[in-house]
Design an enzyme around this catalytic site. Sequence first.
Site, PDB file in Angstrom:
ATOM      1  N   LYS A 197       8.576  12.148   0.585  1.00  0.00           N
ATOM      2  CA  LYS A 197       9.463  11.038   0.190  1.00  0.00           C
ATOM      3  C   LYS A 197       8.951  10.462  -1.130  1.00  0.00           C
ATOM      4  CE  LYS A 197      10.180   6.891   0.256  1.00  0.00           C
ATOM      5  NZ  LYS A 197      10.465   6.084  -0.943  1.00  0.00           N
ATOM      6  N   CYS A 305      -4.009   3.556  -9.840  1.00  0.00           N
ATOM      7  CA  CYS A 305      -4.759   2.909  -8.752  1.00  0.00           C
ATOM      8  C   CYS A 305      -6.241   2.788  -9.097  1.00  0.00           C
ATOM      9  CB  CYS A 305      -4.571   3.673  -7.455  1.00  0.00           C
ATOM     10  SG  CYS A 305      -4.767   5.438  -7.624  1.00  0.00           S
ATOM     11  N   GLU A 402      -4.806  -6.527  -7.694  1.00  0.00           N
ATOM     12  CA  GLU A 402      -4.399  -5.370  -8.485  1.00  0.00           C
ATOM     13  C   GLU A 402      -3.146  -5.750  -9.284  1.00  0.00           C
ATOM     14  OE1 GLU A 402      -2.703  -1.898  -6.401  1.00  0.00           O
ATOM     15  OE2 GLU A 402      -4.040  -0.659  -7.606  1.00  0.00           O
TER      16      GLU A 402
HETATM   17  P1  NDP Z   1       4.736   0.703  -2.215  1.00  0.00           P
HETATM   18  O1  NDP Z   1       3.457   0.849  -1.513  1.00  0.00           O
HETATM   19  O2  NDP Z   1       5.787  -0.173  -1.613  1.00  0.00           O
HETATM   20  O3  NDP Z   1       5.422   2.144  -2.428  1.00  0.00           O
HETATM   21  C1  NDP Z   1       4.799   3.391  -2.275  1.00  0.00           C
HETATM   22  C2  NDP Z   1       5.719   4.331  -1.517  1.00  0.00           C
HETATM   23  O4  NDP Z   1       5.887   3.895  -0.170  1.00  0.00           O
HETATM   24  C3  NDP Z   1       7.121   4.419  -2.089  1.00  0.00           C
HETATM   25  O5  NDP Z   1       7.628   5.711  -1.905  1.00  0.00           O
HETATM   26  C4  NDP Z   1       7.863   3.418  -1.224  1.00  0.00           C
HETATM   27  O6  NDP Z   1       9.239   3.584  -1.261  1.00  0.00           O
HETATM   28  C5  NDP Z   1       7.285   3.701   0.132  1.00  0.00           C
HETATM   29  N1  NDP Z   1       7.392   2.612   1.098  1.00  0.00           N
HETATM   30  C6  NDP Z   1       7.688   1.304   0.882  1.00  0.00           C
HETATM   31  N2  NDP Z   1       7.650   0.621   2.046  1.00  0.00           N
HETATM   32  C7  NDP Z   1       7.328   1.513   3.007  1.00  0.00           C
HETATM   33  C8  NDP Z   1       7.122   1.406   4.422  1.00  0.00           C
HETATM   34  N3  NDP Z   1       7.215   0.252   5.056  1.00  0.00           N
HETATM   35  N4  NDP Z   1       6.765   2.513   5.098  1.00  0.00           N
HETATM   36  C9  NDP Z   1       6.612   3.705   4.464  1.00  0.00           C
HETATM   37  N5  NDP Z   1       6.811   3.856   3.136  1.00  0.00           N
HETATM   38  C10 NDP Z   1       7.153   2.775   2.416  1.00  0.00           C
HETATM   39  O7  NDP Z   1       4.468   0.253  -3.675  1.00  0.00           O
HETATM   40  P2  NDP Z   1       5.480  -0.466  -4.667  1.00  0.00           P
HETATM   41  O8  NDP Z   1       6.187   0.562  -5.406  1.00  0.00           O
HETATM   42  O9  NDP Z   1       6.324  -1.491  -3.973  1.00  0.00           O
HETATM   43  O10 NDP Z   1       4.475  -1.244  -5.607  1.00  0.00           O
HETATM   44  C11 NDP Z   1       3.953  -2.500  -5.190  1.00  0.00           C
HETATM   45  C12 NDP Z   1       2.536  -2.645  -5.659  1.00  0.00           C
HETATM   46  O11 NDP Z   1       1.738  -1.671  -5.029  1.00  0.00           O
HETATM   47  C13 NDP Z   1       2.336  -2.405  -7.137  1.00  0.00           C
HETATM   48  O12 NDP Z   1       2.547  -3.551  -7.863  1.00  0.00           O
HETATM   49  C14 NDP Z   1       0.917  -1.940  -7.196  1.00  0.00           C
HETATM   50  O13 NDP Z   1       0.073  -3.055  -7.259  1.00  0.00           O
HETATM   51  C15 NDP Z   1       0.713  -1.245  -5.895  1.00  0.00           C
HETATM   52  N6  NDP Z   1       0.795   0.218  -6.013  1.00  0.00           N
HETATM   53  C16 NDP Z   1      -0.344   0.899  -5.938  1.00  0.00           C
HETATM   54  C17 NDP Z   1      -0.338   2.262  -6.068  1.00  0.00           C
HETATM   55  C18 NDP Z   1      -1.588   3.021  -6.000  1.00  0.00           C
HETATM   56  O14 NDP Z   1      -1.577   4.229  -6.218  1.00  0.00           O
HETATM   57  N7  NDP Z   1      -2.681   2.369  -5.685  1.00  0.00           N
HETATM   58  C19 NDP Z   1       0.891   3.014  -6.306  1.00  0.00           C
HETATM   59  C20 NDP Z   1       2.080   2.193  -6.316  1.00  0.00           C
HETATM   60  C21 NDP Z   1       2.008   0.845  -6.174  1.00  0.00           C
HETATM   61  P3  NDP Z   1      10.068   2.791  -2.396  1.00  0.00           P
HETATM   62  O15 NDP Z   1       9.583   3.231  -3.719  1.00  0.00           O
HETATM   63  O16 NDP Z   1      11.416   3.205  -2.182  1.00  0.00           O
HETATM   64  O17 NDP Z   1       9.829   1.337  -2.130  1.00  0.00           O
END
Ligand code: NDP
Length: 491
Positions: A197, A305, A402
């Site tokens: 996904k 990250c 972060e």
């Molecule tokens: P998320 O953790 O929400 O998204 C990561 C993935 O998980 C996406 O594919 C998302 O789908 C999916 N997802 C969202 N909610 C759920 C759930 N309840 N169960 C399973 N999968 C889910 O990150 P965001 O994109 O919302 O970013 C928010 C913050 O997270 C950022 O500002 C950053 O600080 C942090 N982040 C950290 C990352 C890392 O690698 N450490 C990577 C990305 C974000 P969808 O995109 O459709 O919401």
Amino acid sequence: MTSKAGADLTVTDAMAWEYAPAPESRDVVSIAAEYGLFVDGEFRPAADGTTFATVNPATEEPLARVSDAGTADVEAAVKAARRAYKQVWRRMPGSERAKYLYRIARMLQERAREFAVLESLDNGKPIRESRDVDVPLAAAHFFYYAGWADKLEHAGFGPAPRPLGVAGQVIPWNFPLLMAAWKLAPALAAGNTCVLKPAETTPLTALLLAQVCQQAGLPPGVVNVLTGGGDTGAALVRQPGVNKIAFTGSTEVGKQIAAAVAGTPAKVTLELGGKAANIVFDDAPVEQAIEGIVSGIFFNQGHVCCAGSRLLVQESVADIVLDRLRRRLATLRLGDPLDKNTDIGAINSRQQLDKITDLVASGDAEGAERWSPPCELPDRGFWFPPTVFTGVSQSHRIAREEIFGPVLSVLTFRTPEEAIAKANNTPYGLSAGVWTEKGSRILWCAQRLRAGVVWANTYNRFDPASPFGGYQESGHGREGGRHGLAAYLDV
Ligand code: NDP
């Protein structure tokens, strides 16, 4: 510009350098108006016909409409993956599985330009990075794990390690293709089948990768790609037929997944957030350290990250390091992600821009001092200038949370012990950097830093053979290297 490093370069001199535009052609990629889900070897619309738009964050222009997978689609994809696992993939000799992985790796190389342009369009990252980092590393992961597929019995997990079954894999938007490769390559090499996904804002390169799987003749159902939002991800990780869950994303969602899966037999790996310390000692080679600080936090707009988002600099050299850093930042070019001279591209979404803006406002409110080089932001799209906060204390939100954007928080220290105490003062533990001339000090620091990865006199370097992962709220499990196979084997 860097050839002038060390010379008496002022901010105005630096801005006087002008580059002719060098845009990469977007004609190398043809984007369809609408994309289906990739299930059982075919593209098909979502069962309820729902779609959503994916936009170019540099212009806000819609790129395509993409299917929004619901529960029925998740069930169908997991069923297809289960069938492919039982009937084809787990029975296939490792040497045969390897051939598919090598084929995918070669096709990624052949279509590298297309993947790079599509990634920059959908994500906003500079073409220089998608072309030189994301796509070659994605191909390298497939090559690397193809090599393991027929040698699993020699990987140190016993004479006949078994795959787990169906892997449900949820990935973020910061490295869309690369994260897909990190997840798919070891899972397939180990004999599992996958349901992937991608993030809602960056689905296009995962769909192109699905086309590559089709073109490579991968048996139907071995890889399935479900586009959709958080609900699709939540449905996938809760689907009873999933034996392994691999997630990269925010700590908040990682915790929800851990809670949802607790008590079920599914194996889980979580790669979550970070707030890494990049430590510069007074004997560090300054120019080299400046480049490491810049790539540590401004690479991929800081959407990383393991970004070196906290600079810990020894007090005796703080002024000189900050002075050189400001001069270097004045030479960074922000703008069109498809221009080959661009260093800083667009922020991936309005939502992420709002988050960065909010955290930066908290830095102002809590009394830290903000600086950005003179920098014109395009009128349309999502943009944030490279930003440095000084006068940061450990209690500030910008030192603890972060930000996931091009924002550096600078703290100082006097002794190595103080550097380690400050570096470890975080609920995260993904990565760290150490800049010093002394090998013994590097080892001393590496033993004390509570981080999964410690870079010495470099930063943000990745190799498929190196394990990567965190401690504490940065998650658990390792990806990459031989360790990355363990996550997909019943060991
Ligand atoms: P998320 O953790 O929400 O998204 C990561 C993935 O998980 C996406 O594919 C998302 O789908 C999916 N997802 C969202 N909610 C759920 C759930 N309840 N169960 C399973 N999968 C889910 O990150 P965001 O994109 O919302 O970013 C928010 C913050 O997270 C950022 O500002 C950053 O600080 C942090 N982040 C950290 C990352 C890392 O690698 N450490 C990577 C990305 C974000 P969808 O995109 O459709 O919401």
